[in-house]
Design a protein around this motif. Sequence first.
Motif, short mmCIF file in Angstrom:
data_model
loop_
_atom_site.label_atom_id
_atom_site.label_comp_id
_atom_site.label_asym_id
_atom_site.label_seq_id
_atom_site.Cartn_x
_atom_site.Cartn_y
_atom_site.Cartn_z
N ILE A 28 0.83 -1.20 0.00
CA ILE A 28 0.00 0.00 0.00
C ILE A 28 0.86 1.24 0.00
CG2 ILE A 28 -1.72 1.32 1.28
CD1 ILE A 28 -2.71 -1.39 2.39
N PHE A 29 0.67 2.09 -1.01
CA PHE A 29 1.35 3.38 -1.04
C PHE A 29 0.46 4.44 -0.41
CE2 PHE A 29 4.08 6.72 -2.20
CZ PHE A 29 3.35 7.72 -2.81
N LYS A 30 -0.72 4.59 -0.95
CA LYS A 30 -1.69 5.53 -0.41
C LYS A 30 -3.09 5.08 -0.81
CE LYS A 30 -2.39 9.69 -2.18
NZ LYS A 30 -2.21 11.11 -2.55
N ASN A 96 -14.90 -1.30 -1.18
CA ASN A 96 -14.16 -0.86 -2.37
C ASN A 96 -13.11 0.14 -1.92
OD1 ASN A 96 -13.92 1.36 -4.69
ND2 ASN A 96 -14.32 -0.63 -5.60
N VAL A 97 -11.87 -0.14 -2.28
CA VAL A 97 -10.75 0.69 -1.85
C VAL A 97 -9.97 1.14 -3.08
CG1 VAL A 97 -8.55 0.64 -0.63
CG2 VAL A 97 -10.58 -0.38 0.41
N ASP A 98 -9.71 2.42 -3.17
CA ASP A 98 -8.97 2.98 -4.31
C ASP A 98 -7.52 3.22 -3.87
OD1 ASP A 98 -9.20 6.02 -6.33
OD2 ASP A 98 -8.23 4.09 -6.68
N GLU A 99 -6.64 2.29 -4.22
CA GLU A 99 -5.23 2.43 -3.86
C GLU A 99 -4.50 3.14 -4.97
OE1 GLU A 99 -2.03 1.11 -4.74
OE2 GLU A 99 -1.20 2.06 -2.94
N TYR A 100 -3.55 3.96 -4.61
CA TYR A 100 -2.90 4.89 -5.56
C TYR A 100 -2.37 4.18 -6.79
CZ TYR A 100 0.08 8.71 -7.17
OH TYR A 100 0.67 9.68 -7.92
N TYR A 101 -1.67 3.06 -6.63
CA TYR A 101 -1.09 2.33 -7.76
C TYR A 101 -1.98 1.19 -8.24
CZ TYR A 101 3.31 4.80 -7.10
OH TYR A 101 4.27 5.77 -7.01
N ALA A 102 -2.63 0.50 -7.33
CA ALA A 102 -3.42 -0.68 -7.71
C ALA A 102 -4.78 -0.32 -8.29
CB ALA A 102 -3.61 -1.60 -6.51
#
Length: 116
Positions: A28-30, A96-102
């Motif tokens: 996890i980045f952000k 639902n999760v919005d991860e910076y790179y994924a």
Amino acid sequence: QVRLMESGGGLVQPGGSLRLSCAASGSIFKINAMGWYRQAPGKQRELVAKITIGVRTEYVDSVKGRFTISRDNAKNTVYLQMNSLKPEDTAVYYCNVDEYYAGPLWGQGTQVTVSS
């Protein structure tokens, strides 16, 4: 790789409460927005609640005043406190999760059943 683990679903009587949790782990980045969706049998998946990284929230009209979404950034976790539950809240709930790179990621779903 980012993984999501949901918990907290179950069977509850009308008027009861449940608290759903969704924890993200891995690379996890952000995490930007986090949210909860639900899908009842024979219906389309709908947004229930959403919370931005700035802690701005939005809710579908049918749950306003009854559900509260929150997040713990230190734990990469989003919560959905559901009060005054109604039979029409019965559905499979997905985080639902919005991860910076994924990008947007979905949890496996947890069943919520409201019945007497």
